[in-house]
Each structure stands twice: as C-alpha cells, then as structure tokens.
Design a protein around this motif. Structure first.
Motif, mmCIF file in Angstrom:
data_model
loop_
_atom_site.group_PDB
_atom_site.id
_atom_site.type_symbol
_atom_site.label_atom_id
_atom_site.label_comp_id
_atom_site.label_asym_id
_atom_site.label_seq_id
_atom_site.Cartn_x
_atom_site.Cartn_y
_atom_site.Cartn_z
ATOM 1 N N GLU A 1 0.882 -1.299 0.189
ATOM 2 C CA GLU A 1 0.437 -0.235 0.140
ATOM 3 C C GLU A 1 0.563 1.149 -0.032
ATOM 4 N N ASN A 2 1.933 1.092 0.712
ATOM 5 C CA ASN A 2 2.623 2.520 0.635
ATOM 6 C C ASN A 2 2.904 2.847 -0.563
ATOM 7 N N HIS A 3 3.412 1.783 -1.128
ATOM 8 C CA HIS A 3 4.177 2.206 -2.818
ATOM 9 C C HIS A 3 3.284 2.373 -3.825
ATOM 10 N N GLU A 4 2.442 2.329 -3.508
ATOM 11 C CA GLU A 4 1.107 3.009 -4.369
ATOM 12 C C GLU A 4 1.210 4.250 -5.223
ATOM 13 N N ILE A 5 1.202 3.461 -6.483
ATOM 14 C CA ILE A 5 1.214 4.684 -7.758
ATOM 15 C C ILE A 5 -0.145 5.127 -9.200
ATOM 16 N N LYS A 6 -0.810 6.398 -8.527
ATOM 17 C CA LYS A 6 -1.773 6.401 -9.263
ATOM 18 C C LYS A 6 -1.405 7.930 -10.216
ATOM 19 N N TRP A 7 -2.298 7.414 -11.942
ATOM 20 C CA TRP A 7 -2.744 8.526 -12.475
ATOM 21 C C TRP A 7 -4.049 9.564 -12.064
ATOM 22 N N ILE A 8 -4.385 8.830 -12.460
ATOM 23 C CA ILE A 8 -5.867 9.190 -12.388
ATOM 24 C C ILE A 8 -6.953 7.888 -11.361
ATOM 25 N N TRP A 9 -8.075 8.796 -10.693
ATOM 26 C CA TRP A 9 -8.126 7.715 -10.055
ATOM 27 C C TRP A 9 -9.681 8.074 -9.354
ATOM 28 N N PRO A 10 -10.591 6.941 -8.947
ATOM 29 C CA PRO A 10 -11.683 7.775 -9.072
ATOM 30 C C PRO A 10 -12.226 7.511 -6.813
ATOM 31 N N THR A 11 -12.850 9.355 -6.863
ATOM 32 C CA THR A 11 -12.776 9.598 -5.402
ATOM 33 C C THR A 11 -14.244 9.471 -4.983
ATOM 34 N N LYS A 12 -14.757 9.043 -3.705
ATOM 35 C CA LYS A 12 -16.214 10.220 -3.722
ATOM 36 C C LYS A 12 -15.037 11.784 -3.538
ATOM 37 N N PHE A 13 -16.689 12.276 -3.166
ATOM 38 C CA PHE A 13 -16.898 13.943 -3.505
ATOM 39 C C PHE A 13 -16.067 14.125 -2.328
ATOM 40 N N SER A 14 -16.599 14.325 -1.592
ATOM 41 C CA SER A 14 -16.080 14.803 -0.382
ATOM 42 C C SER A 14 -13.954 14.437 -0.008
ATOM 43 N N HIS A 15 -14.076 14.015 -0.528
ATOM 44 C CA HIS A 15 -12.146 13.458 -0.911
ATOM 45 C C HIS A 15 -11.559 14.673 -2.390
ATOM 46 N N ALA A 16 -12.978 14.896 -3.443
ATOM 47 C CA ALA A 16 -12.401 15.075 -4.263
ATOM 48 C C ALA A 16 -12.748 16.845 -4.648
ATOM 49 N N PHE A 17 -13.419 16.914 -3.471
ATOM 50 C CA PHE A 17 -13.533 18.532 -2.961
ATOM 51 C C PHE A 17 -14.199 18.666 -1.859
ATOM 52 N N VAL A 18 -12.915 18.663 -0.928
ATOM 53 C CA VAL A 18 -13.066 18.206 0.605
ATOM 54 C C VAL A 18 -13.528 20.167 1.186
ATOM 55 N N GLU A 19 -13.238 21.038 0.209
ATOM 56 C CA GLU A 19 -13.934 21.954 0.554
ATOM 57 C C GLU A 19 -15.238 22.395 0.538
ATOM 58 N N GLN A 20 -15.828 21.715 -0.555
ATOM 59 C CA GLN A 20 -16.873 22.272 -0.718
ATOM 60 C C GLN A 20 -18.189 21.219 -0.519
ATOM 61 N N ASP A 21 -17.712 19.989 0.863
ATOM 62 C CA ASP A 21 -18.340 18.643 1.242
ATOM 63 C C ASP A 21 -19.317 19.751 2.465
ATOM 64 N N HIS A 22 -20.208 19.010 2.317
ATOM 65 C CA HIS A 22 -21.143 19.765 3.262
ATOM 66 C C HIS A 22 -22.275 18.263 3.293
ATOM 67 N N GLN A 23 -23.215 18.322 4.617
ATOM 68 C CA GLN A 23 -24.353 17.001 5.357
ATOM 69 C C GLN A 23 -25.057 16.978 4.081
ATOM 70 N N PHE A 24 -25.575 18.246 3.554
ATOM 71 C CA PHE A 24 -26.798 17.541 2.263
ATOM 72 C C PHE A 24 -26.296 17.417 0.985
ATOM 73 N N VAL A 25 -24.948 16.664 0.408
ATOM 74 C CA VAL A 25 -24.485 16.848 -0.723
ATOM 75 C C VAL A 25 -25.779 15.467 -1.497
ATOM 76 N N SER A 26 -25.998 16.011 -2.222
ATOM 77 C CA SER A 26 -27.241 15.605 -3.139
ATOM 78 C C SER A 26 -26.769 14.049 -3.649
ATOM 79 N N ASP A 27 -27.759 12.664 -3.220
ATOM 80 C CA ASP A 27 -27.766 11.627 -3.583
ATOM 81 C C ASP A 27 -26.995 11.353 -4.162
ATOM 82 N N ARG A 28 -26.778 11.700 -5.529
ATOM 83 C CA ARG A 28 -25.937 11.577 -6.554
ATOM 84 C C ARG A 28 -24.927 11.266 -6.268
ATOM 85 N N LEU A 29 -24.276 12.424 -5.417
ATOM 86 C CA LEU A 29 -23.231 13.055 -5.367
ATOM 87 C C LEU A 29 -22.425 11.822 -4.674
#
Lengths: 385, 269, 128
Positions: free
Chosen positions: B94-122
């Motif tokens: 795990e420590n040596h992971e390398i990635k160029w493009i990867w999928p992640t949750k909205f709350s991780h991709a947009f840390v500062e935009q995250d809030h309690q009532f983000v839409s279900d789709r997101l």
C-alpha cells in the motif's frame, strides 16, 4: 591542530570506536536503500517526507543556535562567552554536516544531486537552502578554525575574519528561515501555511541549540579539564528560558488562530497530532509529552534558584532538547502531511532500517563534533600550559 | 620557505577558481556542433506533423455521465499504456502505490465543497481525479531542478524523468495529491510491459501527463477516448473549441479554486 | 626538514596507492573494440549525421534529443542535409543499431561508460 584529536584516553577511543560502528551499520543499510529504493523506509504516497527530513529540520535549528553565542560575544563584546564561542561554531559545523547528509539520503536519485547546480532555479526554496546551508558550513569552519589557531599561537584573530563573523550572523538566521520557507510557502498544507513558522523555528532553535551546548559543557567539565565557567552557562540558561517561552507563545498564537477561526484545513492537522483523527493517532503521547516537557522546563528556568542549581538546569535542558526534537523531528513533518490533500488519513511509522540509517548520520555528526571538541580542549590545555 | 609556500597555495587557489569560472562561462556540457548549427540555420527540431496542438490544454469532467464502469475503464487504460505499476494489487504494498487517475468520493475530491446535504447522486458516484495541469502550478515553483515544468507552448505540466532528483518537494507542494513517488523499481509490479511508453526508474516522481505522447501522434488522451463522452478535452484559449462551448453552457467548478493554482481540469457537478 | 624519513616514506606509499589503476592493470591492456554494424546500418552508410561526428558526439546529440522530446515536445530532428528523423531511442536508433551488445555495450564497457538509458528504455529484442 587536528593532531590533538589523535591522542586521548581509553574512554575517548572507545567513544570513537562506538561511533564508527554505528556509522558502519548505518552505511550498510544505506547501501540497501540505494539498491532497493526509498521503499525500505516507512514513507508512503501521502507522507512523502519522513524521519530524514524531520531530522534535517531539527538540526538546522541546532546549527543556527551558534549565533546565540556569536552575537553577544562579537557584537556586544560580552566577554563571558569568549571561551564557549568556538564550541558553538563547531557544533554548527557538525549540525550542518548532518543536515546536508540527511538531505542527500532522502533523495530518490542522489547521483543527480548536482542537477540543483547545473539547472539553478531561484524560484525553488531548496535552491536557496543549498546556498545558505553550504555558506554557513564554510563560514563556521573558517571562523572556528582560525579563531582557535590564533588562540593557540597566542595572537589576536586575523582582521579579515571580522567581516566573516558578522556575515555568519545573518547566515545563521537565514538557514532556519529558508528551511521554514520550504514548508510555509506551500498552498494547501494548513499545518505549515503560517507566517509564524519561521519565527517559531528560530525560537525553538535558540532554545534547543543552546540547551544542548549547556549539556555539552557539563560533559566537557566532567570528562576533560575544560570548564567554561558558571557565568556563560547561566547567561545561556536565560537565553534558553526566554527562547522556550517565545516558542511556546508562538505555538499558542497558532492554536488560537486555528481553533478560533475554526478553519478545518488548519485544525485537522493539529487534531490529528494531539487528539487523533479517524481513529488514528500514533503521535498523541509524543506530542503531549513534548508540550509538557517544554512547559515544565520553561517554568523551572524562570525560577532563579532552580536555574542556578545545575542538576535542575541540566534536567530542564534535557527536557527542552527532547521536547523540541519531538516537535520538529517527529510531529512537524507527519503533521503537515496528515490528513492528505484529499482529507484521508494514512499514518507514517519509520522503519528499523530508516532509523538505523538516521543513527548512522547522527554518529557521523557526533564523530566530527567529538574530534573538533577534542581539538578545542587540547588547544585550551596547551595554552594554559 | 614559508612565504613561497603561501604564494604557491595562493596561485594554485586562484588557478582552480579560474578554471572553474572558465568552464562555467563556456558552458558545462559541450553542445552538439554541426556546421549548420553555427550559421543561423532552419530549426533543427520540430513537432511531428499531425500532432494535436493548443495554447492551453484543458479538460471538462461531466460528473453526471460518470459511473463506476467508466471510472474503471479510464484508470485501466491509463495505467496500462503508461506502464504505471500496480504495487497494491500485485504486491499488496500500500505504501508504494502509484496512480495517475483514480476515482474518489465527492467529499475527498472536493474537500472544501463537502457538506451534510450533498445530493444523493454525488454521495454515491465516485469522481475521477488526476493532475490538474494548473495554470499557476505550485509544484513547478517548488522543483529545484526544473524537472517538473509547465510547457510554454500548450500549458501541460510535465515531468522530465531524466532530471528528477527525487526530493519530492513537488509532492509536498501539490494541493491535490496528484503525484506519486517511485519508492522502488516500478518494473516489479508491471504485469505486461507496454513497449510504446517508457517505464520510470526508482527514485523519481511521476503523474498524469495529459497523454502528451498521444497528443504528439494526433490522438486524444486515452481516458477521454474511453469515457463515453463524460470527458471533454480541448484548447481552453480557443473560444470556438468544444470545451469552451461546454464551459459557456454549464457552471463548472475546479478543485480548491481558493488556492489560486488555476486548474485546467473542470467539473460539471 | 623534520622527520625527513617519515615524510619520504609516506610520499612513496601515497604515490604507489595513487598509481594503483596503472600497475594493477599492467599487461592486461586490450585493443580498442571495432565498431560492428548491422547490415541495415551498413547499407544506410550514414547515420543521422556524419559518421565521424556521430562517433565523437553521439552523447551530446542524444542529450539534445532527450531534452527536445521530454521538455519541448519536438519529436522530429532535421539533420544537416535536411533529412527528417523521428526522435526515438527505441524506434529510430535501435532500428538500425539493433545489435546493442556489439554496437553500444562493447565500447561503453571498454571506456567504462555506464549510461543509464536502459534502466528505463526498452529496446527491441536483438535480432542477430
């Protein structure tokens, strides 16, 4: 002069031998690191700087602290520091040497080190760090060596040394300022992104470095004929005391700004360090003991009778040295990288090879320090006759 | 005796300095010289005909069209054609992971935009993240050797793996976690070596290159090609480009706009 | 001069150690290897530039090529006589010089040059 380091007691040679053994072990593990890559360390995709860079940061502070002797002695003619100044300069030499080694062992491609000079890049802070660290190293070698030779010959130091000594003062400040700028200029790393990082670095350096010098003076007094005397130690103790208080004050300022503003990007790093985040908190006991040690030491040193008692003073110095070491050598780097920019928590624990390589570098520094201090003691003995 | 030795040392010192300064003036590495390069000759190096060009490459990610299948396809093709090692899958490192493009949750991709009532789709969809190819890249500012640099002609933020010393300053400087370090020889975890793209060596940093090697051949980035229309790629400085039309019609956002890095990757939420 | 004997002895030992590579390799010298060309390279008669220039300065050219591709994205090299070549170690250089062991390595070994090109770059399987 160096021949003074070639004759010594059995204890002296045992120390030298022990350091050489540690250097050898560290070197073997470094060869393994060269072969395999930095993967033998505990660093990961998120925490990409670890123990090595943290030691570098801490030791820059130790190196810069020589200025706390040089400045009063040369600018304010504070005579009591006369005997000790060269110790500070030689401590700086060995500390900067360790700094440079820690940077080199942290490189993924150390053979390409000279690319920093082949493609000079003034907008990179690492470029400036290279300049000030090397400059400070050479200044202290030249100054320390020449002042000591002059003392040996019984003549005043040469005139051309004066401008170099004055130059070494801003250089000392600059090495730690530029080192702080490595971190504090990075967007999106809330733990480091603070204008008080450089002042805080300097304050904790002027506490930990002189505290270490006091301890070294005690060691020299116990094992050699060289005694710097009580007065300079007491003056240094006051410097250590107020520097510790200044660094605690700056820490308090940071805590206030972070937690009163409630900015998550700044809070989360400190929460991780002191309380744990997402159920992870390897550093919690370390951070609290660091804080506790620094506060205790500051209080002890504020009370004159306690400060004048050399056992209490020694204990306070040990507290300050290790308290600052935890703060910079463990917390600073991990805390900046955790949580990561995507707000995930991946912890970092150094591995055994990593620690052994670091001990090897420290052993090189202490070997240089031992040899230089042995030379100083030898010269002082000869002068005294 | 004393005097002459001192003079000798002085002269020796000055001549070493002189030689050093001289070689600095001449240039440290001699240049490849042909008769043509000495006169003012036509350019010796040029782009491959048919290469895709732009003033500033950019990408729009339409999160409404993204799903787990597309995410997986994009990462697979990217990591395959770029010889990105799979240390987690193959060695469990795990420590040596390398990635160029990867999928992640909205709350991780947009840390500062995250809030309690983000839409279900997101909340449910994972969003692809990659190097933002910032217009004002902090990684380039931090690099001490210009091993990572912004290519003037098209704004790509690229790595020169030959020059990287592995100090990882760029990783600390990147506020998006887009960069990975080769903690060990990547070949240990490349299942099948892709011959058309050179793998890296241990000790250097790597990241998404917006498929610079494909653009040079006249092809769009691989992730765009397999994205089923969820990714739009084009020249941000060409008002008539597709990407500009999409941006004009939708309110797209970038990651961590408040940091002033001016990402070239935009997200329609 | 004090300690004349010790100093002279020290100097002698120093120079013996300094000359280690010379006396260690004494009598083991081997002739410089001959360049071995593949049929394809022989037919072409000339590399991207004149042979003499390539022999002397191929490393500088490779450096320039490397920077041109990696940094400027310019993948076409226009040689002195106007010919255009795609810049690629694996596809252009190694297309003619597919005999890496005989063409590259022998000379590099002889002069103890250890270019790290092949740490990363792949080359088509040798076909001779």
């Amino acid at each position: 002069m160096l021949e003074k380091a070639l004759s010594g007691s059995k204890l002296y040679w045992t120390l030298i031998l022990a350091l050489l053994v540690l250097i050898g072990i560290g070197f073997l593990f470094y060869l393994r690191q060269l072969e395999f890559g930095l993967g033998i360390t505990g660093m990961n995709r998120d925490v990409t700087w670890g123990f090595y860079i943290a030691q570098f940061t801490f030791l820059v502070g130790v190196a810069a602290s020589a200025v706390m002797l040089v400045l009063p002695y040369y600018l304010h003619d504070y005579k009591a520091f006369g005997k000790m100044t060269v110790l500070g300069e030689f401590l700086a030499v060995s500390a900067v040497l360790m700094c440079l080694l820690f940077i080199i062992i942290d490189l993924g491609q150390p053979a390409r080190l000279l690319n920093v000079i082949l493609y000079p890049t003034p907008h990179s802070m690492l470029f400036w760090d290279m300049i000030v660290l090397n400059g400070y190293l050479f200044l202290n070698i030249i100054i320390g060596w020449n002042v000591l030779s002059a003392e040996k010959e019984g003549v005043p130091p040469e005139k051309w040394l004066k401008p170099l000594i004055y130059l070494s003062i801003p250089f000392a400040v600059s090495i730690h300022t530029v080192t702080a700028f490595l971190y504090s200029g990075l967007p999106g790393r809330g733990y480091w992104l603070t204008a008080v990082l450089a002042p805080k670095f300097l304050a904790s350096a002027f506490a930990a470095g002189p505290a270490f010098l006091i301890l070294l003076s005690f060691i020299l007094r116990k094992f050699t004929s060289f005694d710097v005397g009580t007065k300079p130690i007491q003056t240094l103790a006051k410097i250590v005391c107020y520097a510790t208080i200044a660094s605690l004050f700056l820490f308090f300022c940071e805590v206030f700004v972070t937690f009163y503003s409630q900015l998550p990007g700044h809070m989360d790093h400190k929460i991780y360090l002191f309380l744990g985040l997402d159920g992870k908190g390897a550093l919690i006991p370390w951070m609290w003991s660091s804080l506790l040690m620094l506060i205790t030491a500051a209080i002890l040193l504020l009370i004159p009778p306690a400060r004048k008692n050399e056992y209490v003073l020694g204990l306070a110095c040990i507290f300050i040295f290790f308290g600052s070491w935890i703060d910079k050598g463990l917390g600073l780097i991990s805390g900046g990288f955790i949580p990561n920019p995507l707000h995930e928590v991946n912890e970092y624990i150094p591995t055994v090879p990593e620690v052994l390589i670091s001990i090897g570098v420290y052993a090189i520094g202490f070997l240089v320090l031992t040899v230089l201090f042995k030379t100083v003691v030898g010269v002082k003995e000869e002068v005294r006759g | 005796m004393e005097n002459s030795r001192r003079n000798f040392l002085k002269i020796a010192g000055y001549s070493i300095l002189g030689v050093g300064a001289g070689s600095m003036l001449v240039g440290i590495t001699p240049k490849f010289t042909t008769a043509a390069s000495e006169e003012s000759a036509p350019p010796k190096y040029k782009e491959r005909p048919g290469a895709l060009t732009a003033n500033r490459w950019g990408m729009v990610i339409d999160t409404r069209k993204i799903n787990g299948r597309i995410n997986k396809k994009m990462q697979q093709v990217c990591h395959k054609i770029h010889n990105v090692p799979d240390f987690v899958g193959q060695l469990g490192a795990e420590n040596h992971e390398i990635k160029w493009i990867w999928p992640t949750k909205f709350s991780h991709a947009f840390v500062e935009q995250d809030h309690q009532f983000v839409s279900d789709r997101l909340k449910e969809t994972k969003i692809p993240v990659l190097c933002n190819h910032c217009n004002n890249p902090p990684c380039v500012r931090a690099c001490p050797t210009q091993a990572t640099f912004k290519r003037e002609k098209d704004g790509l933020v690229l790595m020169d793996f030959h020059r990287c010393i592995g100090c990882r300053f760029c990783i600390a400087a990147c506020p998006f976690g887009s960069r990975s370090f080769n903690y060990r020889d990547p070949r240990e975890a490349i299942e099948e070596l892709e011959p058309n793209f050179t793998p890296r060596m241990k000790g250097v940093v790597e990241k998404c290159n917006f498929c610079a090697e494909r653009l040079a051949r006249g092809e769009a980035p691989a992730c765009v090609e397999v994205s089923e229309g969820a990714l739009i790629f084009g020249d941000l400085e060409d008002p008539s480009s597709d990407i500009r039309k999409v941006l004009a019609e939708h309110n797209a956002i970038t990651r961590k706009a408040e940091l002033g890095t001016y990402p070239s990757v935009f997200y329609i939420i | 001069m004090y300690d004349k004997g010790k100093i002279v002895a020290g100097l002698v030992i120093f120079f013996i150690i300094l000359a280690f590579p010379f006396w260690y390799n004494l009598g083991q010298s081997s002739p410089a290897p001959e360049l071995e060309l593949t049929d394809k390279a022989k037919q072409a008669e000339k590399c991207v530039e004149d042979t003499a220039l390539m022999t002397r300065e191929h490393m500088q050219l490779l450096h320039e090529w490397r920077d041109s591709v990696a940094r400027d994205g310019n993948r076409i090299y226009v040689s002195e006589n106007g010919d255009e070549h795609v810049i690629s170690l694996s596809d252009t250089c190694m297309d003619c010089h597919s005999n890496k062991a005989d063409f590259c390595d022998r000379c590099h070994n002889y002069v103890s040059a250890d270019p790290y090109c092949w740490d990363c770059h792949t080359f088509p399987e040798e076909n001779n």
